[in-house]
Design a protein around this motif. Structure first.
Motif, short mmCIF file in Angstrom:
data_model
loop_
_atom_site.label_atom_id
_atom_site.label_comp_id
_atom_site.label_asym_id
_atom_site.label_seq_id
_atom_site.Cartn_x
_atom_site.Cartn_y
_atom_site.Cartn_z
N PRO A 185 4.24 10.05 3.39
CA PRO A 185 4.19 10.91 2.19
C PRO A 185 4.43 12.39 2.50
N LYS A 186 4.37 12.78 3.77
CA LYS A 186 4.62 14.21 4.05
C LYS A 186 6.05 14.59 3.67
N ASN B 241 12.65 12.09 -4.91
CA ASN B 241 13.10 13.29 -4.20
C ASN B 241 12.90 13.17 -2.69
N ALA B 242 11.97 12.31 -2.26
CA ALA B 242 11.77 12.09 -0.82
C ALA B 242 13.07 11.59 -0.18
N ILE C 79 10.61 0.39 -0.16
CA ILE C 79 10.16 1.30 0.90
C ILE C 79 8.79 1.81 0.44
N HIS C 80 7.79 1.61 1.28
CA HIS C 80 6.42 2.03 0.94
C HIS C 80 6.30 3.52 1.26
N THR C 81 5.99 4.33 0.25
CA THR C 81 6.00 5.79 0.46
C THR C 81 4.61 6.44 0.45
N GLU C 82 3.63 5.82 -0.20
CA GLU C 82 2.32 6.48 -0.24
C GLU C 82 1.21 5.50 -0.60
N ASN C 83 0.03 5.74 -0.02
CA ASN C 83 -1.21 5.09 -0.47
C ASN C 83 -2.13 6.18 -0.96
N SER C 84 -2.84 5.91 -2.02
CA SER C 84 -3.84 6.85 -2.51
C SER C 84 -5.11 6.04 -2.76
#
Ligand code: AVI
Length: 323
Positions: free
Chosen positions: A39-40, A222-223, A280-285
């Motif tokens: 996620p960075k 946007n990533a 594509i896995h981009t973030e966990n919250s």
């Protein structure tokens, strides 16, 4: 011809080594069986603006509800933490959240920490004019992996401020390790003031991460533009779809990018074929219960917690001291 100093040469070598590391990390993530992206990589110039826009969305209650908790209980937080602390603001950004508490906390020194020192220095210059009596020491540091506070920190109780549920972007194990590093840096009489999002109805959570205006979708997509710039890849953002789902078993919102059709993505030295529907896995919250979060604090060396929540029990702010 201008001479390049040893220092400049060293800095540019470090810079290109950093870029090389980022390319290696990106390629490894894209080639993993379950493709992933840290996620960075959301946070280039446009990504940071999109995140600011997310924080203003109706569906993204986190920022609004946390601000309400600070407004309602700020004085109680100051009573628990005491005034005159060295306030270390982790991921300070525009410093607005901490600045909102200056009145009640009256820190003896303010130490905002963020990856981008340039942006931080500009913000702090403006803030210093508004609060001329609070000494400020901006620090540029990627504190997610290692933690070293600079010389120049005043003596006295250290209060670490980590709002916004940013801890939720770590796995619980990483979160415990990260809190352990803060505990070490806090010292015997240090403490933490931290905000975390709570588990709730899946519909509310999924709307917060897949808003009607499509701002979070743009933030996620946007990533791919950012990766293209760093890795030299040829992602076509239009060919991907934003997905946000609440995984109740893991108690986390997952964000993914899903291929709308089969596509091969190429970059210098590599390529990957994605089937239609592949992600594509981009973030966990991660979302916590109050009890689970207190346990996490305790296992990381923080105790005697005092917590505040909103009337809907959506979000939690806790003060805990080093034990
Ligand atoms: C920065 N972090 C706490 C945000 C969150 O809620 O996990 C990042 C975010 N991702 C999508 N929307 C906001």
């Amino acid at each position: 011809m201008a001479r390049i100093s040893e220092k400049t040469k060293q800095t540019s070598r470090e810079f290109s080594a950093g870029a090389e590391d980022a390319r290696a990390e990106l390629a490894a993530g894209l080639l993993a069986v379950q493709a992933r992206l840290s996620p960075k990589y959301f946070y280039n110039g446009l990504g940071s603006k999109l995140f600011e826009a997310i924080c203003a969305l109706d569906e993204y209650y986190l920022t609004r509800v946390e601000a309400g908790i600070f407004a309602e209980f700020g004085a109680e937080m100051a009573a628990a933490a005491g005034t005159g602390t060295v306030l270390v603001d982790l991921g300070a950004g525009n410093c607005a959240k901490a600045a909102g508490l200056f009145g009640v906390l009256q820190p003896q020194q303010y130490v905002p920490v963020d990856i981008s020192l340039g942006f931080l220095q500009e913000t702090v210059a403006a803030l210093q004019t508004a609060f001329p009596r609070i000494p400020m020491l901006p620090v540029g540091m990627d504190f997610a992996n290692s933690f070293a506070l600079p010389a120049g920190l005043r003596r006295g109780k250290r209060l670490f401020f980590y709002p916004g549920s940013s801890l939720g972007n770590f796995t619980p194990l990483q979160a415990a390790q990260f809190l352990g590093r803060i505990r070490h840096a806090a010292g015997e009489d240090g403490a933490i003031l931290i905000g975390i999002d709570l588990v709730k109805d899946a519909g509310v959570l999924e709307a917060a991460y897949d808003d009607a205006l499509g701002v979070t979708a743009a933030f996620n997509l946007n990533a791919l533009r950012h990766v293209n710039a760093l890795l030299g890849s040829d992602f076509v953002p239009r060919a991907w779809r934003h997905v946000a789902i609440f995984n109740r078993e893991q108690s986390r919102i997952e964000m993914h990018l899903e291929a709308r059709m089969a596509a091969t993505v190429r970059w210098p030295g590599g390529e990957r074929r994605f089937a239609a529907g592949e992600r594509i896995h981009t973030e966990n919250s991660y979302k916590y219960t109050q009890r689970g979060f207190l346990e996490l604090l305790e296992t990381s060396g923080f105790g005697e917690a005092v917590c505040w929540t909103d009337s809907g029990e959506k979000f939690l702010v806790c003060y805990a001291r080093a034990i």
